[in-house]
Design an enzyme around this catalytic site. Structure first.
Site, PDB file in Angstrom:
ATOM      1  N   ASP A  96       0.828  -1.201   0.000  1.00 22.29           N
ATOM      2  CA  ASP A  96       0.000   0.000   0.000  1.00 22.29           C
ATOM      3  C   ASP A  96       0.864   1.253   0.000  1.00 22.29           C
ATOM      4  O   ASP A  96       0.497   2.269  -0.595  1.00 22.29           O
ATOM      5  CB  ASP A  96      -0.937  -0.004   1.210  1.00 22.29           C
ATOM      6  CG  ASP A  96      -2.153   0.895   1.013  1.00 22.29           C
ATOM      7  OD1 ASP A  96      -2.730   0.870  -0.090  1.00 22.29           O
ATOM      8  OD2 ASP A  96      -2.523   1.612   1.949  1.00 22.29           O
ATOM      9  N   CYS A 148     -10.663   4.495  -4.396  1.00 17.77           N
ATOM     10  CA  CYS A 148      -9.770   4.204  -3.267  1.00 17.77           C
ATOM     11  C   CYS A 148     -10.171   5.037  -2.056  1.00 17.77           C
ATOM     12  O   CYS A 148     -10.435   4.500  -0.973  1.00 17.77           O
ATOM     13  CB  CYS A 148      -8.329   4.492  -3.660  1.00 17.77           C
ATOM     14  SG  CYS A 148      -7.148   4.200  -2.325  1.00 17.77           S
ATOM     15  N   TYR A 197     -12.344   3.337   1.099  1.00 17.18           N
ATOM     16  CA  TYR A 197     -11.654   3.245   2.391  1.00 17.18           C
ATOM     17  C   TYR A 197     -12.464   3.956   3.468  1.00 17.18           C
ATOM     18  O   TYR A 197     -12.526   3.494   4.613  1.00 17.18           O
ATOM     19  CB  TYR A 197     -10.246   3.834   2.286  1.00 17.18           C
ATOM     20  CG  TYR A 197      -9.190   2.804   1.986  1.00 17.18           C
ATOM     21  CD1 TYR A 197      -8.169   2.522   2.891  1.00 17.18           C
ATOM     22  CD2 TYR A 197      -9.210   2.077   0.797  1.00 17.18           C
ATOM     23  CE1 TYR A 197      -7.194   1.570   2.633  1.00 17.18           C
ATOM     24  CE2 TYR A 197      -8.247   1.121   0.518  1.00 17.18           C
ATOM     25  CZ  TYR A 197      -7.240   0.871   1.434  1.00 17.18           C
ATOM     26  OH  TYR A 197      -6.291  -0.091   1.162  1.00 17.18           O
ATOM     27  N   TYR A 207      -9.385   5.989   8.790  1.00 18.45           N
ATOM     28  CA  TYR A 207     -10.327   5.962   7.674  1.00 18.45           C
ATOM     29  C   TYR A 207     -11.779   6.165   8.100  1.00 18.45           C
ATOM     30  O   TYR A 207     -12.663   6.281   7.240  1.00 18.45           O
ATOM     31  CB  TYR A 207     -10.152   4.669   6.880  1.00 18.45           C
ATOM     32  CG  TYR A 207      -8.796   4.600   6.216  1.00 18.45           C
ATOM     33  CD1 TYR A 207      -8.436   5.523   5.249  1.00 18.45           C
ATOM     34  CD2 TYR A 207      -7.844   3.659   6.608  1.00 18.45           C
ATOM     35  CE1 TYR A 207      -7.186   5.505   4.660  1.00 18.45           C
ATOM     36  CE2 TYR A 207      -6.585   3.623   6.021  1.00 18.45           C
ATOM     37  CZ  TYR A 207      -6.260   4.546   5.050  1.00 18.45           C
ATOM     38  OH  TYR A 207      -5.012   4.526   4.467  1.00 18.45           O
ATOM     39  N   GLU A 221      -9.581  -2.625  -6.382  1.00 21.46           N
ATOM     40  CA  GLU A 221      -9.546  -2.569  -4.919  1.00 21.46           C
ATOM     41  C   GLU A 221      -9.790  -3.961  -4.319  1.00 21.46           C
ATOM     42  O   GLU A 221      -9.130  -4.352  -3.360  1.00 21.46           O
ATOM     43  CB  GLU A 221     -10.588  -1.572  -4.406  1.00 21.46           C
ATOM     44  CG  GLU A 221     -10.229  -0.109  -4.587  1.00 21.46           C
ATOM     45  CD  GLU A 221      -9.030   0.317  -3.752  1.00 21.46           C
ATOM     46  OE1 GLU A 221      -8.937  -0.102  -2.574  1.00 21.46           O
ATOM     47  OE2 GLU A 221      -8.185   1.061  -4.274  1.00 21.46           O
TER      48      GLU A 221
END
Length: 218
Positions: A44, A135, A139, A166, A208
């Protein structure tokens, strides 16, 4: 209907599967194998480096000062806030963040970032927004869902800082700003252009899921 609502309807079922993915579920439960998280963390971190470049491409292609400021602020947020959570975990694992880039990207990471970079190079501002938004938005969707489900048991959970990042109000506000941005960009688009943008958004959303699969596999 706002364009962001249309996009969410397209991916709602897929994003629901994110929440059922063992990697995501075990983060919430605090039971995820730390070696799997370490692998995810490295990939990541490599991903975020390339992801930030796509925002930079959007900054170059933006016409208004407000759009330029949005991309600039997002770049700053990724580099200063989001990567801070990553670097803290990397230090726990005894990894120098500056050495992470000595690692090779997994095929999934390479494929996903190459796709986004190609959109960044060849696409317009709407297309760039479509490839980067899944993304950020997913998240936030995952973080908020995990927080609501596990908020009473987060103390002692190794992944609490990740969940809190997040699910934070700041991250949610940033996501809402981006949704407002695409709603403004896409308010007068043709059906053909909408179909193209929805396809890009879905493809990044599928990547994802591939990323979660990659992170969990042995």
């Amino acid at each position: 209907m706002k364009f962001s609502d249309i996009l969410f309807e397209d991916v709602k079922e897929l994003w629901g599967k994110y929440l059922e993915h063992p990697f995501v579920k075990e983060i919430g439960e605090g039971t995820l194998d730390k070696e799997k998280f370490k692998k995810y963390l490295i990939q990541d971190y490599l991903y975020l480096k390339e992801y930030t470049k796509v925002f930079a491409m959007g900054l170059v292609k933006a016409e208004s000062l407000s759009d330029m400021n949005l991309y600039y602020s997002s770049i700053k947020g990724i580099l200063e806030d989001e990567t801070e959570v990553h670097t803290n975990y990397l230090k726990y694992f005894g990894i120098d963040p500056s050495k992470v880039f000595d690692n090779r990207k997994e095929i999934t990471t390479e494929s996903y970032t190459s796709y986004m970079l190609s959109i960044g190079l060849k696409g317009n501002l709407k297309e760039i927004a479509m490839t980067i938004l899944p993304c950020t938005w997913s998240y936030q969707f995952i973080g908020r869902s995990l927080y609501e489900k596990y908020k009473e048991t987060l103390d002692g959970n190794f992944y609490k800082p990740w969940i809190e990042e997040y699910s934070s109000e700041e991250f949610e506000e940033g996501t809402e700003i981006w949704k407002d941005h695409i709603n403004e960009l896409c308010k007068d688009i043709s059906e053909k252009e909408a179909e193209n943008l929805r396809e890009i958004f879905m493809k990044s959303s599928l990547y994802e899921m591939d990323f979660w699969d990659m992170a969990y596999k042995e």
